[in-house]
Design an enzyme around this catalytic site. Structure first.
Site, short mmCIF file in Angstrom:
data_model
loop_
_atom_site.label_atom_id
_atom_site.label_comp_id
_atom_site.label_asym_id
_atom_site.label_seq_id
_atom_site.Cartn_x
_atom_site.Cartn_y
_atom_site.Cartn_z
CD1 TRP A 67 46.87 23.81 -1.83
CD2 TRP A 67 48.29 24.91 -3.16
NE1 TRP A 67 47.44 22.89 -2.67
CE2 TRP A 67 48.31 23.54 -3.51
CE3 TRP A 67 49.11 25.79 -3.88
CZ2 TRP A 67 49.12 23.02 -4.53
CZ3 TRP A 67 49.92 25.29 -4.90
CH2 TRP A 67 49.91 23.93 -5.21
CE LYS A 147 45.34 14.99 -4.13
NZ LYS A 147 45.93 15.92 -3.19
CG ASP A 179 40.76 14.87 -2.14
OD1 ASP A 179 39.77 14.57 -2.86
OD2 ASP A 179 40.74 15.80 -1.34
N1 LIG Z 1 40.72 16.39 -5.53
C1 LIG Z 1 41.41 17.43 -5.02
N2 LIG Z 1 42.30 17.18 -4.04
C2 LIG Z 1 42.96 18.22 -3.54
N3 LIG Z 1 43.91 18.27 -2.57
C3 LIG Z 1 44.26 19.57 -2.44
O1 LIG Z 1 45.17 20.01 -1.59
N4 LIG Z 1 43.57 20.34 -3.29
C4 LIG Z 1 42.75 19.54 -4.00
C5 LIG Z 1 41.82 19.76 -5.04
O2 LIG Z 1 41.60 20.90 -5.52
N5 LIG Z 1 41.17 18.67 -5.51
#
Ligand SMILES: Nc1nc2[nH]c(O)nc2c(=O)[nH]1
Length: 246
Positions: A67, A147, A179
């Site tokens: 990010w 997701k 995730d």
């Molecule tokens: N559960 C999450 N998975 C993620 N992957 C990611 O790049 N950021 C996040 C997240 O804030 N929560």
């Protein structure tokens, strides 16, 4: 029993603590604030954050790094079109190097939807994130608990909070993004499917799944800057640390 301890801590932390972690601790939120400041274009900012969420899987580094790479890149290279911009950005990315063509294909699916949205539509979606999730899932031909779909709602919620300067809690009906960090943490409590487990816990403690994700995910990443920020900004930091060490 561990699940009882989990529920009792989450009840005590509540949405207020989740909000503090989101806005003051999560490095992803700071990356969005940085992009917002540099881009100076609310509509483009919101659409870029949705697009970036849709390709946020199978990363080559931690999510926080991805990010920040996104934030720095688009701060310097404001895009004209999403697919054109990502055709340059992704092949040169250090933190998102896998499955480049399938990710560009996903953006091709998304772009007409994004192009059709006005600021009014985006504001309406912020006020009805459930509707946003449903429309996005339909456009992407994905399940509502996929997701990237629920994660896009989380990041759209962050971005909207920054752009519209208003806090709206996430709806209870939107699931946790499953995730690696969340999946592994869930195994400490149950062999049940994580999304279903957190759906149940959320209702029992009165904290929506996306806010539970916000409490857990940054600290589970083990970044020392996150622990420092947590201790500085969150008066219940010890409880959060207890939670992630259950
Ligand atoms: N559960 C999450 N998975 C993620 N992957 C990611 O790049 N950021 C996040 C997240 O804030 N929560």
């Amino acid at each position: 029993m561990k699940v009882e301890a989990l529920k009792s801590i989450l009840k005590e932390l509540g949405i207020e603590c989740a909000r503090t972690i989101e806005e003051k601790v999560d490095l992803q939120f700071s990356a969005l604030e940085n992009l917002y400041k540099n881009l100076n274009d609310d509509e483009l900012f919101l659409k870029l954050v949705i697009a970036n969420s849709i390709v946020s899987y199978q990363l080559s580094a931690k999510g926080e790094k991805w990010w920040w790479e996104f934030s720095r890149y688009f701060s310097k290279n404001p895009p004209k079109g999403i697919v054109a911009a990502y055709s340059e950005f992704l092949p040169n990315s250090k933190t998102n190097r896998r499955l480049i063509q399938p990710k560009l294909n996903r953006l091709k699916k998304l772009e007409p939807f994004l192009s059709s949205l006005t600021m009014e539509d985006l504001r309406d979606y912020y006020h009805n994130m459930l509707r946003f999730r449903d429309h996005l899932a339909r456009v992407m031909n994905s399940k509502e608990d996929a997701k990237t779909i629920v994660f896009a709602v989380k990041m759209f919620g962050y971005a909207s909070r920054i752009a519209f300067k208003e806090f709206i809690p996430y709806p209870m009906e939107i699931d946790i993004p499953k995730d690696f960090r969340i999946e592994n943490y869930t195994k400490r409590f149950t062999s049940e499917e994580p999304v279903k487990f957190w759906r149940k816990i959320s209702r029992e403690v009165g904290v929506p799944p996306l806010h539970i994700d916000s409490i857990l995910w940054p600290v589970l990443g083990g970044d020392r800057r996150v622990i420092g920020r947590l201790k500085k900004h969150c008066e219940k930091s010890e409880l959060v640390l207890q939670l992630v060490s259950l």
